[in-house]
Design a protein around this motif. Sequence first.
Motif, PDB file in Angstrom:
ATOM      1  N   SER A 204      14.510   9.443  -5.452  1.00 44.16           N
ATOM      2  CA  SER A 204      13.292   9.815  -6.174  1.00 44.16           C
ATOM      3  C   SER A 204      12.313   8.651  -6.174  1.00 44.16           C
ATOM      4  O   SER A 204      12.699   7.484  -6.163  1.00 44.16           O
ATOM      5  CB  SER A 204      13.616  10.221  -7.621  1.00 44.16           C
ATOM      6  N   PHE A 205      11.021   9.009  -6.202  1.00 41.65           N
ATOM      7  CA  PHE A 205       9.961   8.006  -6.164  1.00 41.65           C
ATOM      8  C   PHE A 205       8.887   8.392  -7.170  1.00 41.65           C
ATOM      9  O   PHE A 205       8.297   9.473  -7.089  1.00 41.65           O
ATOM     10  CB  PHE A 205       9.363   7.929  -4.757  1.00 41.65           C
ATOM     11  N   LYS A 206       8.650   7.503  -8.169  1.00 43.03           N
ATOM     12  CA  LYS A 206       7.629   7.728  -9.183  1.00 43.03           C
ATOM     13  C   LYS A 206       6.543   6.677  -9.031  1.00 43.03           C
ATOM     14  O   LYS A 206       6.827   5.490  -8.882  1.00 43.03           O
ATOM     15  CB  LYS A 206       8.221   7.654 -10.595  1.00 43.03           C
ATOM     16  N   LEU A 207       5.288   7.120  -9.119  1.00 45.70           N
ATOM     17  CA  LEU A 207       4.163   6.207  -8.966  1.00 45.70           C
ATOM     18  C   LEU A 207       3.067   6.582  -9.957  1.00 45.70           C
ATOM     19  O   LEU A 207       2.618   7.727 -10.000  1.00 45.70           O
ATOM     20  CB  LEU A 207       3.613   6.272  -7.540  1.00 45.70           C
ATOM     21  N   ARG A 208       2.662   5.608 -10.796  1.00 43.56           N
ATOM     22  CA  ARG A 208       1.567   5.797 -11.755  1.00 43.56           C
ATOM     23  C   ARG A 208       0.449   4.817 -11.404  1.00 43.56           C
ATOM     24  O   ARG A 208       0.668   3.610 -11.357  1.00 43.56           O
ATOM     25  CB  ARG A 208       2.040   5.527 -13.193  1.00 43.56           C
ATOM     26  N   ILE A 209      -0.748   5.350 -11.131  1.00 41.69           N
ATOM     27  CA  ILE A 209      -1.895   4.536 -10.737  1.00 41.69           C
ATOM     28  C   ILE A 209      -3.068   4.852 -11.655  1.00 41.69           C
ATOM     29  O   ILE A 209      -3.268   5.997 -12.064  1.00 41.69           O
ATOM     30  CB  ILE A 209      -2.299   4.819  -9.266  1.00 41.69           C
ATOM     31  N   ARG A 210      -3.875   3.841 -11.956  1.00 40.48           N
ATOM     32  CA  ARG A 210      -5.086   4.058 -12.746  1.00 40.48           C
ATOM     33  C   ARG A 210      -6.133   4.762 -11.890  1.00 40.48           C
ATOM     34  O   ARG A 210      -6.482   4.293 -10.795  1.00 40.48           O
ATOM     35  CB  ARG A 210      -5.618   2.730 -13.282  1.00 40.48           C
ATOM     36  N   GLY A 211      -6.645   5.868 -12.398  1.00 42.98           N
ATOM     37  CA  GLY A 211      -7.535   6.698 -11.607  1.00 42.98           C
ATOM     38  C   GLY A 211      -8.924   6.158 -11.427  1.00 42.98           C
ATOM     39  O   GLY A 211      -9.643   6.586 -10.515  1.00 42.98           O
ATOM     40  N   TRP A 212      -9.369   5.241 -12.284  1.00 39.58           N
ATOM     41  CA  TRP A 212     -10.754   4.768 -12.187  1.00 39.58           C
ATOM     42  C   TRP A 212     -10.908   3.622 -11.178  1.00 39.58           C
ATOM     43  O   TRP A 212     -12.017   3.169 -10.927  1.00 39.58           O
ATOM     44  CB  TRP A 212     -11.261   4.328 -13.563  1.00 39.58           C
ATOM     45  N   GLU A 213      -9.830   3.125 -10.612  1.00 36.99           N
ATOM     46  CA  GLU A 213      -9.895   2.008  -9.671  1.00 36.99           C
ATOM     47  C   GLU A 213      -9.693   2.509  -8.247  1.00 36.99           C
ATOM     48  O   GLU A 213      -8.570   2.743  -7.803  1.00 36.99           O
ATOM     49  CB  GLU A 213      -8.836   0.956 -10.009  1.00 36.99           C
ATOM     50  N   ARG A 214     -10.770   2.686  -7.529  1.00 37.83           N
ATOM     51  CA  ARG A 214     -10.669   3.179  -6.165  1.00 37.83           C
ATOM     52  C   ARG A 214      -9.969   2.187  -5.252  1.00 37.83           C
ATOM     53  O   ARG A 214      -9.450   2.563  -4.199  1.00 37.83           O
ATOM     54  CB  ARG A 214     -12.071   3.486  -5.615  1.00 37.83           C
ATOM     55  N   ALA A 215      -9.964   0.916  -5.636  1.00 33.19           N
ATOM     56  CA  ALA A 215      -9.292  -0.094  -4.826  1.00 33.19           C
ATOM     57  C   ALA A 215      -7.806   0.177  -4.721  1.00 33.19           C
ATOM     58  O   ALA A 215      -7.150  -0.283  -3.776  1.00 33.19           O
ATOM     59  CB  ALA A 215      -9.538  -1.481  -5.417  1.00 33.19           C
ATOM     60  N   GLY A 216      -7.251   0.930  -5.676  1.00 34.67           N
ATOM     61  CA  GLY A 216      -5.829   1.227  -5.649  1.00 34.67           C
ATOM     62  C   GLY A 216      -5.472   2.478  -4.878  1.00 34.67           C
ATOM     63  O   GLY A 216      -4.288   2.764  -4.673  1.00 34.67           O
ATOM     64  N   TYR A 217      -6.470   3.249  -4.424  1.00 35.17           N
ATOM     65  CA  TYR A 217      -6.182   4.504  -3.717  1.00 35.17           C
ATOM     66  C   TYR A 217      -5.458   4.257  -2.403  1.00 35.17           C
ATOM     67  O   TYR A 217      -4.523   4.982  -2.041  1.00 35.17           O
ATOM     68  CB  TYR A 217      -7.467   5.276  -3.463  1.00 35.17           C
ATOM     69  N   ALA A 218      -5.913   3.247  -1.654  1.00 34.10           N
ATOM     70  CA  ALA A 218      -5.272   2.955  -0.369  1.00 34.10           C
ATOM     71  C   ALA A 218      -3.811   2.553  -0.567  1.00 34.10           C
ATOM     72  O   ALA A 218      -2.932   2.949   0.217  1.00 34.10           O
ATOM     73  CB  ALA A 218      -6.033   1.839   0.352  1.00 34.10           C
ATOM     74  N   LEU A 219      -3.534   1.787  -1.621  1.00 30.49           N
ATOM     75  CA  LEU A 219      -2.161   1.399  -1.916  1.00 30.49           C
ATOM     76  C   LEU A 219      -1.323   2.627  -2.265  1.00 30.49           C
ATOM     77  O   LEU A 219      -0.188   2.764  -1.797  1.00 30.49           O
ATOM     78  CB  LEU A 219      -2.128   0.397  -3.067  1.00 30.49           C
ATOM     79  N   ALA A 220      -1.856   3.511  -3.107  1.00 28.04           N
ATOM     80  CA  ALA A 220      -1.131   4.714  -3.491  1.00 28.04           C
ATOM     81  C   ALA A 220      -0.789   5.552  -2.264  1.00 28.04           C
ATOM     82  O   ALA A 220       0.335   6.045  -2.115  1.00 28.04           O
ATOM     83  CB  ALA A 220      -1.959   5.536  -4.481  1.00 28.04           C
ATOM     84  N   TYR A 221      -1.758   5.707  -1.369  1.00 33.27           N
ATOM     85  CA  TYR A 221      -1.542   6.483  -0.147  1.00 33.27           C
ATOM     86  C   TYR A 221      -0.420   5.863   0.682  1.00 33.27           C
ATOM     87  O   TYR A 221       0.491   6.555   1.144  1.00 33.27           O
ATOM     88  CB  TYR A 221      -2.840   6.521   0.662  1.00 33.27           C
ATOM     89  N   GLU A 222      -0.474   4.536   0.841  1.00 36.79           N
ATOM     90  CA  GLU A 222       0.522   3.835   1.645  1.00 36.79           C
ATOM     91  C   GLU A 222       1.917   3.942   1.045  1.00 36.79           C
ATOM     92  O   GLU A 222       2.906   4.190   1.757  1.00 36.79           O
ATOM     93  CB  GLU A 222       0.131   2.365   1.783  1.00 36.79           C
ATOM     94  N   LEU A 223       2.037   3.780  -0.269  1.00 37.98           N
ATOM     95  CA  LEU A 223       3.342   3.826  -0.920  1.00 37.98           C
ATOM     96  C   LEU A 223       3.969   5.213  -0.834  1.00 37.98           C
ATOM     97  O   LEU A 223       5.176   5.350  -0.598  1.00 37.98           O
ATOM     98  CB  LEU A 223       3.209   3.390  -2.376  1.00 37.98           C
ATOM     99  N   ILE A 224       3.156   6.237  -1.038  1.00 38.25           N
ATOM    100  CA  ILE A 224       3.685   7.607  -0.992  1.00 38.25           C
ATOM    101  C   ILE A 224       4.182   7.941   0.408  1.00 38.25           C
ATOM    102  O   ILE A 224       5.260   8.531   0.581  1.00 38.25           O
ATOM    103  CB  ILE A 224       2.612   8.606  -1.453  1.00 38.25           C
ATOM    104  N   VAL A 225       3.412   7.584   1.416  1.00 39.39           N
ATOM    105  CA  VAL A 225       3.808   7.860   2.799  1.00 39.39           C
ATOM    106  C   VAL A 225       5.110   7.135   3.139  1.00 39.39           C
ATOM    107  O   VAL A 225       6.022   7.707   3.755  1.00 39.39           O
ATOM    108  CB  VAL A 225       2.687   7.449   3.767  1.00 39.39           C
ATOM    109  N   LYS A 226       5.233   5.867   2.734  1.00 41.08           N
ATOM    110  CA  LYS A 226       6.453   5.110   3.008  1.00 41.08           C
ATOM    111  C   LYS A 226       7.650   5.699   2.278  1.00 41.08           C
ATOM    112  O   LYS A 226       8.760   5.725   2.807  1.00 41.08           O
ATOM    113  CB  LYS A 226       6.262   3.651   2.617  1.00 41.08           C
TER     114      LYS A 226
END
Length: 486
Positions: A88-110
């Motif tokens: 299982s993989f859980k990820l919580r990211i702050r939605g107002w920071e677009r700088a974190g979107y690329a990281l979220a995308y990368e982590l989910i794919v991995k």
Amino acid sequence: MAKCLNAEFSLPEHIIHYIQTFLTGKEAAQTTVLSKSWYSAWLTRPNLDFDQSDFNQIIFGDPKTNEFSIFSKKTLRRYQDSNLKIESFKLRIRGWERAGYALAYELIVKAIEIGATDIDFELCPATVTFSLPHGVLGSETLTRLSVKGCKIEDVKVRCSRLKSLILRQVWLEGDMIWGLLSSCPLIEDLVLPDCKCFTKVQNSPYNNYITTKRRMLALTPSFEIVKQYNLGSGELQKLKCLFLEKAKITTLFFSDFSSKFPCLKNLVVHYCFGYKDIQIYSPSLETISFAHKSVMKANFDVPNIRKFSFSGCRGLLPSLAFQKVSRKWESNISVCCQKPSYAWFFNLNKLLANFCSSTIYLSIDFQYGVRTVRSFDFTGETEVLPAVQNLTLHASHSVCYKHLDGIFWSCRPKFIILHWLPGLVEQANEGLLALLFMKLTGECVRRPLLYDLKEVKVVEEQHPLPEYERTICFQLKWEVESSIFF
């Protein structure tokens, strides 16, 4: 079997992994100080939980220096290099920071590449600017997917093994929901609170992501949708739990209910619209929960029901009837009273009479602003006086005699629990307690409705509560102990 090595009590690694599954990512990390075996188990745990709020950095900033980014990437890289699999993989990211979107995308794919079969992703606050990676819905090994606060585009779905789908505050492109359901025949849990649909505009100045049509999710498919996704009678045959909130549902959705959902045990329909008069027959349903803002009329034939809940607002009472029910079941009814009147309490009595075969828990909210009551008298006797196990009263102001008269004219509560709002604790406490005490002990002349009251006790609180959550409980005993009073 546990071993004792060098004065260290050592548990098998799989047992430590199991214990860590009940902890958050931060709590699991703290177990590494217990011993070397706990530290080693944490490094190879199959359940990863990354939460940006666990790190002190308020602004995401440069990914090369961001602690959360460095830690999460390093962890997944270690799993890849060691050929370790995750469940299982859980990820919580702050939605107002677009700088974190690329990281979220990368982590989910991995996480998908490493073998995660359970994905739990949340953006807070919700934002339509982030799209769930297409690879998630293309994973043939995924068994559970929980998404909150982002957008799902119309892509090819290959999650044929998916059993649990939870979408909260999610924007779905077009009629993507039906593409999901038609491609996932094994779904047992379907949770869809506050989801919307959108239409993508090509060649727009906003990277083709402007939403021109935000509409509530429609759960009754049109003829075009049925034809497009080849929906048939075999859809959702294995569904056991269905949670709908703020979705468009027509009466047609509830027709032939047992054939559509033959295995459904839990049904939750909160603040949906498009229906008023419904009939539900289901021998499999065990728990039902409805929350409604307008007048609702429903007829239920549920022989195996164990728990029924209803929550209403705006002072409107529903019309609910039951044809077949189980021998032992409970009902939780929560209603608001904005304009107390003879008609309102008469309808309350009729409503409760339909639940006489159950253990009734009733909550009445006398909403803020209800200070005076129009003059009316409770003359005559009701045909049925349902026994209420617990009656909970919420009031922002002291309840007057007419409120209590209406309650005792409508039902016979065994316990009365009083709540008060912050800022009005002392005022409401003094007024309501004094009024109810006089009413129940006969120290006032308005006691005809309590002719069969035998005994009153004040039950003390078992646990101390904060000042604004104080409660007082009265235990009432009546001359006739029965589920129905005639």
